[in-house]
Design a protein around this motif. Structure first.
Motif, PDB file in Angstrom:
ATOM      1  N   VAL A 169      12.877  42.437 -28.694  1.00 57.00           N
ATOM      2  CA  VAL A 169      14.069  41.595 -28.636  1.00 57.00           C
ATOM      3  C   VAL A 169      15.316  42.456 -28.461  1.00 57.00           C
ATOM      4  CG1 VAL A 169      15.417  39.857 -29.892  1.00 57.00           C
ATOM      5  CG2 VAL A 169      12.921  39.962 -30.180  1.00 57.00           C
ATOM      6  N   TRP A 170      16.196  42.023 -27.544  1.00 56.74           N
ATOM      7  CA  TRP A 170      17.528  42.627 -27.493  1.00 56.74           C
ATOM      8  C   TRP A 170      18.370  41.916 -28.550  1.00 56.74           C
ATOM      9  CZ3 TRP A 170      20.238  46.463 -24.886  1.00 56.74           C
ATOM     10  CH2 TRP A 170      21.626  46.462 -25.082  1.00 56.74           C
ATOM     11  N   GLY A 171      18.879  42.659 -29.526  1.00 61.39           N
ATOM     12  CA  GLY A 171      19.672  41.990 -30.543  1.00 61.39           C
ATOM     13  C   GLY A 171      19.978  42.885 -31.726  1.00 61.39           C
ATOM     14  N   HIS A 172      20.308  42.241 -32.830  1.00 64.23           N
ATOM     15  CA  HIS A 172      20.722  42.928 -34.052  1.00 64.23           C
ATOM     16  C   HIS A 172      19.513  43.192 -34.942  1.00 64.23           C
ATOM     17  CE1 HIS A 172      23.315  44.055 -37.394  1.00 64.23           C
ATOM     18  NE2 HIS A 172      22.610  43.243 -38.166  1.00 64.23           N
ATOM     19  N   HIS A 173      19.518  44.334 -35.605  1.00 60.16           N
ATOM     20  CA  HIS A 173      18.420  44.699 -36.505  1.00 60.16           C
ATOM     21  C   HIS A 173      18.859  44.541 -37.952  1.00 60.16           C
ATOM     22  CE1 HIS A 173      14.874  46.751 -38.033  1.00 60.16           C
ATOM     23  NE2 HIS A 173      15.680  47.443 -38.817  1.00 60.16           N
ATOM     24  N   ARG A 174      18.064  43.773 -38.713  1.00 64.54           N
ATOM     25  CA  ARG A 174      18.268  43.653 -40.155  1.00 64.54           C
ATOM     26  C   ARG A 174      17.237  44.509 -40.879  1.00 64.54           C
ATOM     27  NH1 ARG A 174      18.747  37.062 -40.931  1.00 64.54           N
ATOM     28  NH2 ARG A 174      20.917  36.825 -40.243  1.00 64.54           N
ATOM     29  N   ALA A 175      17.654  45.120 -41.946  1.00 64.39           N
ATOM     30  CA  ALA A 175      16.725  45.942 -42.733  1.00 64.39           C
ATOM     31  C   ALA A 175      15.528  45.107 -43.170  1.00 64.39           C
ATOM     32  CB  ALA A 175      17.449  46.513 -43.947  1.00 64.39           C
ATOM     33  N   GLY A 176      14.331  45.641 -42.940  1.00 66.37           N
ATOM     34  CA  GLY A 176      13.114  44.983 -43.386  1.00 66.37           C
ATOM     35  C   GLY A 176      12.551  43.947 -42.437  1.00 66.37           C
ATOM     36  N   GLN A 177      13.196  43.716 -41.306  1.00 63.03           N
ATOM     37  CA  GLN A 177      12.684  42.683 -40.396  1.00 63.03           C
ATOM     38  C   GLN A 177      11.384  43.132 -39.747  1.00 63.03           C
ATOM     39  OE1 GLN A 177      15.883  42.279 -37.467  1.00 63.03           O
ATOM     40  NE2 GLN A 177      14.653  43.313 -35.926  1.00 63.03           N
ATOM     41  N   HIS A 178      10.597  42.154 -39.294  1.00 56.07           N
ATOM     42  CA  HIS A 178       9.300  42.433 -38.689  1.00 56.07           C
ATOM     43  C   HIS A 178       9.409  42.646 -37.191  1.00 56.07           C
ATOM     44  CE1 HIS A 178       5.214  41.561 -37.128  1.00 56.07           C
ATOM     45  NE2 HIS A 178       4.822  42.133 -38.242  1.00 56.07           N
ATOM     46  N   HIS A 179      10.184  41.819 -36.488  1.00 53.85           N
ATOM     47  CA  HIS A 179      10.217  41.920 -35.028  1.00 53.85           C
ATOM     48  C   HIS A 179      10.975  43.163 -34.567  1.00 53.85           C
ATOM     49  CE1 HIS A 179      13.949  39.450 -35.657  1.00 53.85           C
ATOM     50  NE2 HIS A 179      14.385  40.060 -34.565  1.00 53.85           N
ATOM     51  N   VAL A 180      10.517  43.696 -33.440  1.00 54.72           N
ATOM     52  CA  VAL A 180      11.081  44.936 -32.887  1.00 54.72           C
ATOM     53  C   VAL A 180      12.323  44.595 -32.066  1.00 54.72           C
ATOM     54  CG1 VAL A 180      10.662  46.893 -31.350  1.00 54.72           C
ATOM     55  CG2 VAL A 180       8.813  46.033 -32.815  1.00 54.72           C
ATOM     56  N   THR A 181      13.428  45.264 -32.380  1.00 58.42           N
ATOM     57  CA  THR A 181      14.663  45.040 -31.637  1.00 58.42           C
ATOM     58  C   THR A 181      15.174  46.327 -31.026  1.00 58.42           C
ATOM     59  OG1 THR A 181      15.936  45.296 -33.682  1.00 58.42           O
ATOM     60  CG2 THR A 181      15.477  43.056 -32.969  1.00 58.42           C
ATOM     61  N   VAL A 182      15.873  46.146 -29.920  1.00 56.60           N
ATOM     62  CA  VAL A 182      16.678  47.212 -29.323  1.00 56.60           C
ATOM     63  C   VAL A 182      18.071  46.628 -29.186  1.00 56.60           C
ATOM     64  CG1 VAL A 182      17.094  48.613 -27.263  1.00 56.60           C
ATOM     65  CG2 VAL A 182      14.753  48.260 -28.077  1.00 56.60           C
ATOM     66  N   GLY A 183      19.063  47.364 -29.591  1.00 59.42           N
ATOM     67  CA  GLY A 183      20.419  46.833 -29.493  1.00 59.42           C
ATOM     68  C   GLY A 183      21.449  47.836 -29.952  1.00 59.42           C
ATOM     69  N   THR A 184      22.632  47.318 -30.197  1.00 62.19           N
ATOM     70  CA  THR A 184      23.783  48.131 -30.544  1.00 62.19           C
ATOM     71  C   THR A 184      24.150  47.909 -32.004  1.00 62.19           C
ATOM     72  OG1 THR A 184      24.604  47.930 -28.285  1.00 62.19           O
ATOM     73  CG2 THR A 184      26.207  48.565 -29.935  1.00 62.19           C
ATOM     74  N   ASP A 185      24.776  48.881 -32.608  1.00 60.00           N
ATOM     75  CA  ASP A 185      25.354  48.704 -33.935  1.00 60.00           C
ATOM     76  C   ASP A 185      26.607  47.849 -33.763  1.00 60.00           C
ATOM     77  OD1 ASP A 185      26.662  48.876 -36.386  1.00 60.00           O
ATOM     78  OD2 ASP A 185      25.996  50.936 -36.745  1.00 60.00           O
ATOM     79  N   ASN A 186      26.414  46.530 -33.818  1.00 59.03           N
ATOM     80  CA  ASN A 186      27.500  45.602 -33.515  1.00 59.03           C
ATOM     81  C   ASN A 186      28.635  45.671 -34.527  1.00 59.03           C
ATOM     82  OD1 ASN A 186      26.540  43.861 -31.125  1.00 59.03           O
ATOM     83  ND2 ASN A 186      24.758  43.914 -32.460  1.00 59.03           N
ATOM     84  N   GLU A 187      28.309  45.865 -35.788  1.00 61.24           N
ATOM     85  CA  GLU A 187      29.352  45.957 -36.811  1.00 61.24           C
ATOM     86  C   GLU A 187      30.238  47.178 -36.557  1.00 61.24           C
ATOM     87  OE1 GLU A 187      29.869  45.799 -41.682  1.00 61.24           O
ATOM     88  OE2 GLU A 187      27.876  45.756 -40.769  1.00 61.24           O
ATOM     89  N   LEU A 188      29.620  48.307 -36.235  1.00 64.20           N
ATOM     90  CA  LEU A 188      30.396  49.506 -35.915  1.00 64.20           C
ATOM     91  C   LEU A 188      31.261  49.266 -34.684  1.00 64.20           C
ATOM     92  CD1 LEU A 188      31.156  52.477 -36.181  1.00 64.20           C
ATOM     93  CD2 LEU A 188      29.051  53.066 -34.937  1.00 64.20           C
ATOM     94  N   GLY A 189      30.720  48.592 -33.672  1.00 64.75           N
ATOM     95  CA  GLY A 189      31.492  48.322 -32.472  1.00 64.75           C
ATOM     96  C   GLY A 189      32.731  47.492 -32.760  1.00 64.75           C
TER      97      GLY A 189
END
Length: 353
Positions: A169-189
């Motif tokens: 998934v292209w998107g945001h990563h939450r700690a402990g999530q199961h699905h694999v994501t690729v994305g940006t540190d949106n909060e930092l941005g």
């Protein structure tokens, strides 16, 4: 026996008729090897020695032979197709023609072609259940699925990923999530954008974007944290990523004396471009009177007037990472989520420090 036409070993002109190679067995007889050896040679397997492999491949080219791809896929239980789905849970009016989608899709298509996969594209509006995703993962038509954006569907994606493995998934990563994501540190941005505006003198900021989607929510959170740390007020203007109401909403907010905005953190380059267009219509000077920072660094961002300062997401790199991780999962391997670091790209919609 090598198959020839019905005239026998020689044609009417006395010359031998051309060999017809229609199957692996035909090519195997011509090469003097087994059909299994031919299959492995055409697949480039190192189990066949280099000389034999190259000879068989050359004969296949000479006779215009193409393996039956459908039969091959049936044997391997692979379709050679990757499903790409865009869920629009909170932005139902968005289209695939959105510049961000087109940019990411272009890079994904290139990466998939290099990996030998075709693409099946689906834009879907979730209906409150997980069916929108399960219809694709359970269709048997794809070897794996790429999801572009989590919208407001994080929980659905998380649920499906527990029973369907080859998904990225292209998107945001939450700690402990199961699905694999690729994305940006949106909060930092979001924080980088707000800090840049504050550093160049902005006294009152606006964040423009609807925060029901997790990526935009995190951008807003970062901008708000930077504003609070600096003691600078920040108002939230829920400008949508698409739709006829976007420009009027932005124009009304920018015309409101109560706001007195002099710095805009836009949730996307598209929203930033709409704000820039509205400011031109209001005869507001950019960046002298009001500054803008977008988010994405789409190719169009460098060609606005003035060119748009923005937060760059590594879209091309992200697309390659998504395909690499998905092919690893399809092959039975493992993959981990990856968060790339956003970069502030300074152009002419922010004042010089």
């Amino acid at each position: 026996m090598i198959e020839k036409d019905n005239r026998g070993a020689s044609g009417e002109d006395g010359q031998e008729d051309p060999v017809h190679v229609r199957t692996l067995a035909d090519l195997a007889r011509l090469a003097g090897v087994s059909a299994g050896t031919v299959s492995r040679a055409l697949a480039g397997k190192e189990l066949v020695n280099t000389e034999t492999r190259e000879r068989i491949q050359a004969m296949a080219r000479e006779h215009g032979f193409r393996p039956n791809q459908m039969a091959s896929k049936l044997r391997t239980r692979r379709t050679g197709v990757i499903g790409v789905v865009i869920p629009l849970g909170h932005e139902k009016r968005q289209q695939i023609s959105d510049p961000f989608f087109l940019t990411l899709l272009g890079h994904l298509a290139d990466a998939m072609t290099e990996s030998g996969y075709d693409l099946m594209l689906s834009r879907t509006i979730p209906d409150g259940t997980s069916d929108w995703l399960e219809r694709i993962t359970g269709s048997g038509m794809v070897d794996g699925v790429l999801v572009i954006g989590q919208s407001d569907q994080w929980e659905v994606i998380e649920q499906v990923s527990r029973s369907y493995r080859p998904m990225v998934v292209w998107g945001h990563h939450r700690a402990g999530q199961h699905h694999v994501t690729v994305g940006t540190d949106n909060e930092l941005g979001g924080r980088l954008a707000a800090e840049r505006l504050i550093a160049s003198g902005a006294k009152k900021l606006a964040f423009m974007g609807v925060t029901q989607g997790i990526e935009i929510e995190m951008r807003h959170r970062g901008a708000r944290a930077a504003a609070e740390a600096a003691g600078v007020p920040l108002v939230h203007i829920p400008a949508r990523l698409a739709g006829e109401e976007m420009d009027p909403l932005i124009q009304a907010a920018l015309s409101e004396p109560l706001y007195e905005i002099d710095g805009i953190v836009a949730a996307s380059d598209l929203i930033a471009m709409s704000a820039l267009r509205c400011l031109h219509g209001l005869n507001r000077a950019v960046p002298r009177e009001i500054q803008i920072v977008g988010f994405d660094d789409l190719p169009l961002a460098a060609h606005t007037s003035p060119p748009l300062s923005t937060i760059r997401q590594e879209i091309a790199l992200g697309a390659k990472l998504m395909v690499d991780k998905l092919t690893a999962l399809i092959g039975g391997g493992s993959a981990q989520s990856e968060i790339t670091t956003p970069v502030l790209i300074e152009r002419a919609t922010t004042r010089t420090l």
